[in-house]
Enzyme design. Structure first.
Site, PDB file in Angstrom:
ATOM      1  N   HIS A 116       0.806  -1.264  -0.025  1.00 46.47           N
ATOM      2  CA  HIS A 116      -0.067   0.173  -0.189  1.00 46.47           C
ATOM      3  C   HIS A 116       1.002   1.198   0.162  1.00 46.47           C
ATOM      4  CE1 HIS A 116      -3.305   2.676   0.710  1.00 46.47           C
ATOM      5  NE2 HIS A 116      -2.901   2.974   1.869  1.00 46.47           N
ATOM      6  N   GLY A 133      -2.343  -0.309   5.012  1.00 41.19           N
ATOM      7  CA  GLY A 133      -3.807  -0.488   4.706  1.00 41.19           C
ATOM      8  C   GLY A 133      -4.739  -0.949   5.798  1.00 41.19           C
ATOM      9  N   HIS A 150     -21.973  12.005  -4.930  1.00 38.03           N
ATOM     10  CA  HIS A 150     -22.321  13.544  -4.237  1.00 38.03           C
ATOM     11  C   HIS A 150     -22.917  13.185  -2.923  1.00 38.03           C
ATOM     12  CE1 HIS A 150     -26.667  12.596  -4.997  1.00 38.03           C
ATOM     13  NE2 HIS A 150     -26.137  11.807  -6.320  1.00 38.03           N
ATOM     14  N   HIS A 184     -11.901   2.301   4.790  1.00 40.08           N
ATOM     15  CA  HIS A 184     -10.985   2.171   3.266  1.00 40.08           C
ATOM     16  C   HIS A 184     -12.111   1.661   2.189  1.00 40.08           C
ATOM     17  CE1 HIS A 184      -7.828  -0.831   1.251  1.00 40.08           C
ATOM     18  NE2 HIS A 184      -8.449  -0.015   0.298  1.00 40.08           N
TER      19      HIS A 184
END
Ligand SMILES: CC(=O)SCCNC(=O)CCNC(=O)[C@H](O)C(C)(C)COP(=O)(O)OP(=O)(O)OC[C@H]1O[C@@H](n2cnc3c(N)ncnc32)[C@H](O)[C@@H]1OP(=O)(O)O
Length: 208
Positions: A12, A70, A137, A146
């Site tokens: 990551h 991560g 939105h 995550h």
């Protein structure tokens, strides 16, 4: 040009290091339990994060820290610890992502290549919006969340602190997901989910 000190240096972290380079910024090195065997960015090993003297290297350089781990829970513990110690973190936003002028993001969060964050979305502290994920939105993404690669959160979805949305999962508009929830890869979430549960499949069903 901003300078970062990475905390954690494996898979990551490589993605984050690449984003930092593409932003035109750089790294003074990385902290980890031991020196990495694989070092694709030729970074300097700065020491163990528990070594107070080693941590002074950040202060001396004026760099920001960035926790590039991560695992949501480990990332949360380390970010909180470093902020308590007076160190400063910032967000890392890959230049190929699209980040609305009307969206907001907390310190220590990462937006990866190709991700799209649309207007009025709010992303918390220490979150990961991974490669190609879509946060539509008015979504509310909590702290230390995550959103894995390719996941799609439709409009006004809420994701509670510490939750993980698996790769290519889809969450229907308006759905509220509690804290510390796990959504399996490729799952399709059609209704609200209470905290600390695991859901998988299409339509998603409770696993644990
Ligand atoms: C850059 C990156 O790599 S970011 C990381 C991205 N990673 C991901 O998105 C992975 C997300 N993780 C998953 O999907 C995992 O399978 C989890 C966390 C949901 C479940 O993991 P585990 O608890 O180990 O479950 P396990 O593998 O034992 O499976 C249990 C059952 O659920 C099913 N199952 C597990 N995951 C899924 C899934 N994503 N969709 C549908 N069914 C699933 C299994 O088939 C199994 O069913 P069975 O009992 O009928 O055989």
């Amino acid at each position: 040009m901003n300078q970062f000190a990475l905390f954690g240096y494996s898979g990551h972290a490589f993605v984050i290091a690449d984003a930092i380079k593409m932003m035109g910024d750089d790294m003074i090195g990385y902290y980890d339990r031991a020196e990495a065997k694989v070092d694709p960015f030729n970074l300097k090993y700065l020491g163990d994060e528990k070594d107070e003297v080693a941590l002074d290297k950040i202060k001396d350089s004026g760099a920001s820290f960035f926790v590039s781990i991560g695992d949501n829970s480990i990332r949360k513990t380390l970010i909180r610890h470093l902020i308590e110690k007076g160190f400063v973190t910032t967000s890392v936003i890959h230049p190929t992502s699209i980040f609305s002028t009307l969206a907001t993001i907390g310190a220590g969060s990462f937006v990866a290549a190709g991700a799209i964050i649309n207007p009025l979305a709010k992303i918390g502290v220490g979150a990961i919006i991974n490669t190609g994920a879509i946060v539509e939105h008015e979504c509310r993404i909590g702290d230390y969340v995550h959103i894995a690669p390719g996941a799609v959160l439709a409009g006004s979805v809420h994701v509670g602190d510490g939750s993980f949305i698996g790769a290519n999962a889809v969450v229907k508009h308006g759905v509220k997901i509690g804290s510390n929830v796990i959504i399996g890869a490729g799952s399709v979430v059609l209704k609200d989910i209470a905290m600390s549960q695991t859901w998988v499949g299409n339509p998603a069903k409770r696993l644990g």
